[in-house]
Design a protein around this motif. Structure first.
Motif, PDB file in Angstrom:
ATOM      1  N   TYR A  26      63.611 -19.510  52.555  1.00 13.47           N
ATOM      2  CA  TYR A  26      63.936 -20.002  51.510  1.00 13.47           C
ATOM      3  C   TYR A  26      64.314 -19.796  50.180  1.00 13.47           C
ATOM      4  O   TYR A  26      64.196 -18.964  49.967  1.00 13.47           O
ATOM      5  CB  TYR A  26      62.958 -21.195  51.636  1.00 13.47           C
ATOM      6  N   PRO A  27      65.970 -20.588  50.120  1.00 17.06           N
ATOM      7  CA  PRO A  27      66.210 -20.576  48.545  1.00 17.06           C
ATOM      8  C   PRO A  27      64.910 -20.014  47.532  1.00 17.06           C
ATOM      9  O   PRO A  27      64.573 -20.547  47.425  1.00 17.06           O
ATOM     10  CB  PRO A  27      66.645 -21.362  47.576  1.00 17.06           C
ATOM     11  N   ALA A  28      64.670 -18.271  46.879  1.00 16.98           N
ATOM     12  CA  ALA A  28      64.072 -17.979  45.785  1.00 16.98           C
ATOM     13  C   ALA A  28      65.045 -18.279  44.691  1.00 16.98           C
ATOM     14  O   ALA A  28      64.382 -18.721  43.210  1.00 16.98           O
ATOM     15  CB  ALA A  28      63.433 -16.513  45.691  1.00 16.98           C
ATOM     16  N   HIS A  29      66.512 -18.520  43.781  1.00 19.69           N
ATOM     17  CA  HIS A  29      67.653 -17.902  43.131  1.00 19.69           C
ATOM     18  C   HIS A  29      69.085 -18.813  43.767  1.00 19.69           C
ATOM     19  O   HIS A  29      69.902 -18.383  44.819  1.00 19.69           O
ATOM     20  CB  HIS A  29      67.197 -17.072  42.560  1.00 19.69           C
ATOM     21  N   ASN A  48      69.809 -16.339  46.388  1.00 15.61           N
ATOM     22  CA  ASN A  48      68.707 -15.547  47.081  1.00 15.61           C
ATOM     23  C   ASN A  48      67.702 -16.015  47.512  1.00 15.61           C
ATOM     24  O   ASN A  48      67.188 -16.978  47.346  1.00 15.61           O
ATOM     25  CB  ASN A  48      68.374 -14.515  45.691  1.00 15.61           C
ATOM     26  N   PHE A  49      67.256 -15.838  48.885  1.00  9.37           N
ATOM     27  CA  PHE A  49      66.815 -16.155  49.703  1.00  9.37           C
ATOM     28  C   PHE A  49      65.263 -15.681  49.762  1.00  9.37           C
ATOM     29  O   PHE A  49      65.015 -14.484  49.355  1.00  9.37           O
ATOM     30  CB  PHE A  49      67.340 -16.378  50.982  1.00  9.37           C
ATOM     31  N   THR A  50      64.146 -15.907  50.662  1.00  7.92           N
ATOM     32  CA  THR A  50      62.295 -15.254  50.201  1.00  7.92           C
ATOM     33  C   THR A  50      62.462 -14.156  51.204  1.00  7.92           C
ATOM     34  O   THR A  50      61.377 -13.236  51.227  1.00  7.92           O
ATOM     35  CB  THR A  50      61.816 -17.139  50.358  1.00  7.92           C
ATOM     36  N   LYS A  83      68.960 -10.309  51.575  1.00 10.57           N
ATOM     37  CA  LYS A  83      68.696 -11.382  51.010  1.00 10.57           C
ATOM     38  C   LYS A  83      69.301 -12.518  50.244  1.00 10.57           C
ATOM     39  O   LYS A  83      68.630 -14.113  50.644  1.00 10.57           O
ATOM     40  CB  LYS A  83      67.307 -11.666  50.112  1.00 10.57           C
ATOM     41  N   THR A  84      70.560 -11.945  49.568  1.00  9.02           N
ATOM     42  CA  THR A  84      71.488 -12.732  49.027  1.00  9.02           C
ATOM     43  C   THR A  84      72.568 -12.481  50.032  1.00  9.02           C
ATOM     44  O   THR A  84      73.368 -11.928  50.053  1.00  9.02           O
ATOM     45  CB  THR A  84      71.742 -12.232  47.936  1.00  9.02           C
ATOM     46  N   ALA A 104      69.833 -21.300  57.393  1.00  6.97           N
ATOM     47  CA  ALA A 104      69.190 -19.330  57.149  1.00  6.97           C
ATOM     48  C   ALA A 104      69.098 -19.518  57.870  1.00  6.97           C
ATOM     49  O   ALA A 104      67.889 -20.011  58.684  1.00  6.97           O
ATOM     50  CB  ALA A 104      68.981 -19.213  56.178  1.00  6.97           C
ATOM     51  N   LEU A 105      68.667 -18.089  59.071  1.00  5.54           N
ATOM     52  CA  LEU A 105      68.089 -17.485  59.808  1.00  5.54           C
ATOM     53  C   LEU A 105      67.779 -16.651  59.798  1.00  5.54           C
ATOM     54  O   LEU A 105      67.782 -15.206  59.038  1.00  5.54           O
ATOM     55  CB  LEU A 105      68.893 -17.201  60.934  1.00  5.54           C
TER      56      LEU A 105
END
Length: 122
Positions: A26-29, A48-50, A83-84, A104-105
């Motif tokens: 999931y998106p973190a930023h 940037n994803f978790t 992650k980005t 996202a996968l």
């Protein structure tokens, strides 16, 4: 009493088995962030994803105020950061709401998707 003693090792063994994490990306930023009001359209959007994402099965599409796609090319992973995701945008002076659609996968095989928007004002 004997039954509970016999089942104690079974319960202990089950508690000792590591449970795999149900990780989802999931998106973190986000850059620009959701709800941002900007004077100019940036040259790129990054999320940037978790979790680490698979570049080949993840992506970002950015639509302009008229619904037409303003992103171009494929989303790529940021150098040294799995992650980005980053997508480049075409130049546009059009004011209005821009919508970011992402999917996202995660490296563990879980799929997620979503959207957010930001504004460009003159």
């Amino acid at each position: 009493m004997r039954k509970s003693l016999k089942s104690a090792p079974v319960v202990a063994a089950l508690l000792a088995v590591p449970v795999s994490a149900m990780a989802h990306a999931y998106p973190a930023h986000e850059t620009p962030p959701s709800g941002a009001v900007l004077k100019l359209l940036p040259g790129e959007v990054s999320i940037n994803f978790t979790e680490t994402v698979n570049r080949h099965f993840s992506g970002i599409v950015v639509q302009g105020p008229n619904g037409k796609q303003v992103s171009h090319g494929e989303a790529t992973l940021e150098r040294n950061n799995p992650k980005t995701l980053v997508i480049h945008l075409r130049r546009s002076n059009r004011a209005g709401r821009y919508t970011v659609l992402w999917h996202a996968l995660a490296s563990d095989g879980h799929r997620t998707h979503g959207r957010y928007s930001f504004q460009v004002t003159p």
